[in-house]
Design a protein around this motif. Structure first.
Motif, short mmCIF file in Angstrom:
data_model
loop_
_atom_site.label_atom_id
_atom_site.label_comp_id
_atom_site.label_asym_id
_atom_site.label_seq_id
_atom_site.Cartn_x
_atom_site.Cartn_y
_atom_site.Cartn_z
N GLY A 192 58.65 34.59 35.91
CA GLY A 192 58.11 35.23 37.10
C GLY A 192 56.59 35.23 37.17
N GLN A 193 55.93 34.54 36.25
CA GLN A 193 54.47 34.52 36.18
C GLN A 193 53.88 33.26 36.83
N TRP A 194 52.76 33.43 37.49
CA TRP A 194 51.91 32.30 37.85
C TRP A 194 51.15 31.96 36.58
N LEU A 195 51.00 30.69 36.29
CA LEU A 195 50.30 30.26 35.08
C LEU A 195 48.99 29.57 35.45
N LYS A 205 46.49 40.16 34.71
CA LYS A 205 47.63 40.43 33.84
C LYS A 205 48.66 41.37 34.46
N ASP A 206 48.27 42.20 35.40
CA ASP A 206 49.23 43.08 36.08
C ASP A 206 49.62 42.55 37.45
N LYS A 207 49.26 41.29 37.73
CA LYS A 207 49.53 40.70 39.05
C LYS A 207 50.43 39.46 38.93
N LYS A 220 40.72 34.34 43.54
CA LYS A 220 40.85 34.17 44.99
C LYS A 220 41.91 33.10 45.30
N ARG A 221 41.84 31.98 44.59
CA ARG A 221 42.79 30.89 44.85
C ARG A 221 44.22 31.31 44.50
N LEU A 222 44.38 32.03 43.40
CA LEU A 222 45.71 32.54 43.02
C LEU A 222 46.26 33.47 44.10
N ALA A 223 45.41 34.38 44.59
CA ALA A 223 45.84 35.33 45.62
C ALA A 223 46.27 34.58 46.88
N GLU A 224 45.53 33.53 47.25
CA GLU A 224 45.88 32.74 48.43
C GLU A 224 47.24 32.06 48.25
N LEU A 225 47.45 31.48 47.09
CA LEU A 225 48.72 30.80 46.82
C LEU A 225 49.87 31.80 46.75
N GLN A 226 49.64 32.95 46.10
CA GLN A 226 50.69 33.98 46.00
C GLN A 226 51.05 34.52 47.37
#
Length: 152
Positions: free
Chosen positions: A37-40, A67-69, A143-149
């Motif tokens: 369930g983690q983005w890596l 780590k909590d996201k 920022k990029r992770l948040a956009e993809l998520q």
């Protein structure tokens, strides 16, 4: 008989999907369950790479931020250092995130890069969503992770 063999093959394939990631720089097992369930954020680094050295503190900061996201930072030594050599190099570089002793490149079908640093963003389904060449910042990666998520 054919259905039994088919079921056995399907079971082996499913088991293969949940293979562990091997050991980290401290000799601890990194399990598939830990990454579920983690983005890596998979970063390739080397001691001789100047930009890698300045990027490591950014990756340490990113690991704390995400780590909590449902995300985690994983390092991979480009030179395939193992055991004590990997532990010493990670310590020398000041790495506080998990460094895998076993390259996950094949698992995620990551193209081998001859330039460093290189960072891959992999979604929870194991799909590479982005390949980022060169030095990254914690703010940019976050920022990029948040956009993809948000697209999930």
């Amino acid at each position: 008989m054919g259905q039994i063999a088919l079921g056995l093959c399907a079971g082996l394939l499913l088991a293969g999907c949940a293979e562990d990631y091997g050991l980290d720089q401290h000799g601890r097992k990194v399990t598939a369950e830990q990454m579920e369930g983690q983005w890596l954020v998979i970063n390739y680094w080397a001691e001789w790479c100047g930009p890698c050295r300045t990027e490591i503190p950014e990756l340490n900061a990113l690991e704390e931020q995400v780590k909590d996201k449902h995300a985690t930072v994983l390092g991979v030594n480009f030179d395939a250092l193992q055991n004590e050599a990997l532990s010493k190099a990670a310590d020398t570089m000041g790495i506080r995130f998990t460094v895998l002793a076993q390259d996950p490149g094949e698992r995620f079908k990551l193209p081998r890069s001859e330039a460093l640093p290189v960072t891959y963003l992999v979604d929870p389904k194991g799909q590479v969503r982005e390949r980022l060449m060169g030095e990254q910042t914690a703010a940019g990666l976050s920022k990029r992770l948040a956009e993809l998520q948000a697209k999930e």
